[in-house]
Write a protein that holds these residues in place. Structure first.
Motif, PDB file in Angstrom:
ATOM      1  N   GLU A 274       0.835  -1.203   0.000  1.00 45.06           N
ATOM      2  CA  GLU A 274       0.000   0.000   0.000  1.00 45.06           C
ATOM      3  C   GLU A 274       0.873   1.258   0.000  1.00 45.06           C
ATOM      4  O   GLU A 274       1.897   1.294   0.669  1.00 45.06           O
ATOM      5  CB  GLU A 274      -0.849   0.048   1.271  1.00 45.06           C
ATOM      6  N   ILE A 275       0.443   2.278  -0.705  1.00 44.44           N
ATOM      7  CA  ILE A 275       1.138   3.550  -0.555  1.00 44.44           C
ATOM      8  C   ILE A 275       0.122   4.632  -0.179  1.00 44.44           C
ATOM      9  O   ILE A 275      -1.055   4.521  -0.484  1.00 44.44           O
ATOM     10  CB  ILE A 275       1.920   3.976  -1.823  1.00 44.44           C
ATOM     11  N   ALA A 310       0.388   1.945 -15.923  1.00 45.56           N
ATOM     12  CA  ALA A 310      -0.323   1.788 -14.662  1.00 45.56           C
ATOM     13  C   ALA A 310       0.275   0.650 -13.875  1.00 45.56           C
ATOM     14  O   ALA A 310       0.825  -0.292 -14.429  1.00 45.56           O
ATOM     15  CB  ALA A 310      -1.796   1.503 -14.928  1.00 45.56           C
ATOM     16  N   VAL A 311       0.192   0.775 -12.551  1.00 41.27           N
ATOM     17  CA  VAL A 311       0.613  -0.312 -11.672  1.00 41.27           C
ATOM     18  C   VAL A 311      -0.523  -0.557 -10.694  1.00 41.27           C
ATOM     19  O   VAL A 311      -1.453   0.246 -10.601  1.00 41.27           O
ATOM     20  CB  VAL A 311       1.904   0.032 -10.889  1.00 41.27           C
ATOM     21  N   TYR A 312      -0.439  -1.633  -9.982  1.00 44.37           N
ATOM     22  CA  TYR A 312      -1.447  -1.897  -8.968  1.00 44.37           C
ATOM     23  C   TYR A 312      -0.736  -1.924  -7.633  1.00 44.37           C
ATOM     24  O   TYR A 312       0.062  -2.803  -7.349  1.00 44.37           O
ATOM     25  CB  TYR A 312      -2.133  -3.241  -9.258  1.00 44.37           C
ATOM     26  N   GLU A 313      -0.953  -0.893  -6.820  1.00 42.42           N
ATOM     27  CA  GLU A 313      -0.252  -0.774  -5.532  1.00 42.42           C
ATOM     28  C   GLU A 313      -1.226  -1.110  -4.419  1.00 42.42           C
ATOM     29  O   GLU A 313      -2.174  -0.355  -4.196  1.00 42.42           O
ATOM     30  CB  GLU A 313       0.265   0.652  -5.329  1.00 42.42           C
ATOM     31  N   GLY A 314      -1.002  -2.200  -3.729  1.00 41.18           N
ATOM     32  CA  GLY A 314      -1.854  -2.558  -2.594  1.00 41.18           C
ATOM     33  C   GLY A 314      -3.261  -2.864  -3.034  1.00 41.18           C
ATOM     34  O   GLY A 314      -3.529  -3.914  -3.590  1.00 41.18           O
ATOM     35  N   THR A 315      -4.171  -1.920  -2.816  1.00 40.62           N
ATOM     36  CA  THR A 315      -5.567  -2.173  -3.164  1.00 40.62           C
ATOM     37  C   THR A 315      -6.090  -1.220  -4.214  1.00 40.62           C
ATOM     38  O   THR A 315      -7.295  -1.106  -4.382  1.00 40.62           O
ATOM     39  CB  THR A 315      -6.448  -2.044  -1.910  1.00 40.62           C
TER      40      THR A 315
END
Ligand code: TYD
Ligand code: MG
Length: 466
Positions: A274-275, A310-315
């Motif tokens: 998560e960020i 795009a990236v997927y960070e945490g949720t």
């Protein structure tokens, strides 16, 4: 030297002690990591030599053996998490502060560590009860000035401040005040009278860290510890502090830029992916909920070497821009410089571009940057980095309404990434018209009315996108 003082050598990497200096730490194997420290030998019955935790009696004078509890009947911290009043901080912590947990927050000077903690302290003081903010760096007046800015004039009566650097005194104040939340700013300014070395030295940091852990675990209060980092971004002081605490948060950002990113490097109570995003303004740190939107604002025009990804960070999905530049190398080895992605990953992508797309980069310096000071993890950005380099090298632009993502293998094939469906939904919301991704992902996506989803098998097929 004080009575009973003895000299020991402590390893800066793992914190192990040795009676004589050695070039290589016998425990962790690190070279040249031993520091000389003076330690005051303690009485057999001294409580500070005892382990932390509930096994100790209240005054710590006698250690009764702990009693085993049935795991099923232990109350989980999950149900009692404390809301810090800052959504992005709660998210990075895994849903709020866990009582009794020790959290380290690190970052460069001036990044906003004291500010975010003061904001959380004010919220917890308003909602939950007494909060003790111990500062070894600033006077009460300085903290008051900051509090006036971030608390907008109405500072909670439950927020207590203590300008103190002696850890034993902090423990004594804590016993009297019984706060719900303790903050120590910063660990490098704290010292214990047990040890002769200067504050910030390996054994001081370790001893103070241990004492704070004892306070937190025995009274079940969450403790936040501020720590400085060295120029290279490493924690100043022993690495052992990172092993001791439950969470390590790092606060990063470009100081000339307003954006700040909070990331968990270690979290015993949640994920580390998560960020949290913040913006520093007149009244402290403001949360950025629509981070992709903010990053996109600067991304509207088409230009050579710029590609949206795009990236997927945490949720949550995060839309980013990758930029690349190639220029003729003046002589010697060509440079490969990257900010935000791994340098060896860039070297691999350059090799794939040369072999599969016919680019000649042997005499070109290559620079790659992820805009906004974000350091995305994983391999989502491979395709975007490769296409940004291709774009700058060939002078062909990619339409700014196109988003590309996917991992590239050594054969030039594109490999599927996770959570593609959610990223496409976010891209649609932000007005993208095409999404280019690995064919294995594209096969599982239902056709969308507003966005054109293009699946590619390998990098060579990407030529047709320009
Ligand atoms: P600070 O929290 O003191 O940083 P750290 O504890 O990490 O060293 O933040 C310092 C910087 O933030 C300083 O340059 C001033 C700026 N700032 C604002 O822009 N707005 C504010 O409301 C506050 C409190 C600080
Ligand atoms: Mg500070």
């Amino acid at each position: 030297m004080a009575k009973n003082a003895k000299t020991v050598f402590v390893c800066g990497e793992c914190g192990s002690e040795n009676s004589k200096w050695v070039g290589k730490c016998p425990v962790c194997g690190a070279w040249n990591s031993m520091f000389e420290e003076k330690v005051v030998a303690l009485d057999e019955n001294d409580r500070r030599r005892r382990t932390s935790g509930r096994g100790n009696s209240a005054d710590g004078s006698k250690a009764a053996p702990g009693k085993p509890e049935r795991l099923a009947s232990v109350v989980s911290g999950e149900t009692t998490r404390i809301n810090t009043g800052i959504g992005e901080l709660n998210r990075v912590l895994g849903g709020g502060l866990v009582p009794g947990s020790l959290t380290l927050i690190s970052g460069e000077p001036g990044i906003g560590k004291s500010t975010i903690i003061l904001q959380a302290a004010q919220n917890i003081a308003l909602e939950k009860g007494k909060v003790l903010y111990v500062s070894g760096e600033e006077s009460e007046e300085q903290i008051k000035m900051r509090a006036d800015r971030v608390c907008r004039g109405s500072i909670s009566d439950n927020l207590f401040i203590l300008a103190e650097t002696n850890i034993e005194n902090v423990a004594a104040v804590c016993r009297n005040l019984e706060p719900e939340f303790l903050i120590v700013d910063s660990i490098q300014t704290m010292y214990s009278a047990e040890i002769e070395s200067a504050p910030g030295s390996v054994s001081q940091v370790r001893t103070c860290g241990n004492e704070l852990m004892r306070i937190g675990k025995s009274d079940n209060i969450p403790v936040f510890i501020v720590a400085h980092v060295t120029k290279s971004g490493e924690l100043a002081g022993p690495r052992i502090l990172e092993h001791m605490v439950d969470c390590v948060l790092s606060f990063t950002g470009d100081r000339s830029h307003e954006m700040r990113i909070l990331r968990a490097q270690k979290n015993r109570f949640g994920t580390t992916s998560e960020i949290g995003a913040f913006e520093m303004d007149q009244e402290g740190l403001v949360e950025i909920e629509n981070l992709s939107g903010v990053l996109m604002e600067e991304m509207d025009k088409e230009s050579e070497g710029a590609v949206a990804t795009a990236v997927y960070e945490g949720t949550r999905p995060l839309i980013l821009e990758v930029q690349a530049l190639t220029s003729l190398c003046g002589g010697g080895f060509p440079r490969r410089t990257s900010l935000g992605i791994d340098n060896s990953r860039l070297a691999m992508l350059i090799a794939v571009l040369e072999k599969k797309m016919g680019l000649r980069l042997g005499n070109q310096d290559v620079y790659v940057n992820v805009v906004g000071g974000i350091r995305p993890e994983g391999t989502y950005t491979d395709l975007a980095v490769a296409l940004a380099v291709y774009s700058t090298c060939t002078g062909r632009k990619l339409d700014s309404r196109t988003l590309v993502l996917g991992e590239i293998g050594l054969t030039g094939d594109l490999r599927a990434v996770q959570n593609a469906e959610k990223i496409i939904r976010e891209a649609e919301r932000l007005g993208f018209e095409r999404v280019v991704l690995p064919i294995k992902n594209a096969r599982h996506i239902k056709s969308k009315p507003d966005i054109n989803v293009i699946g590619l098998k390998n990098i060579a097929e990407a030529r047709n996108l320009f």
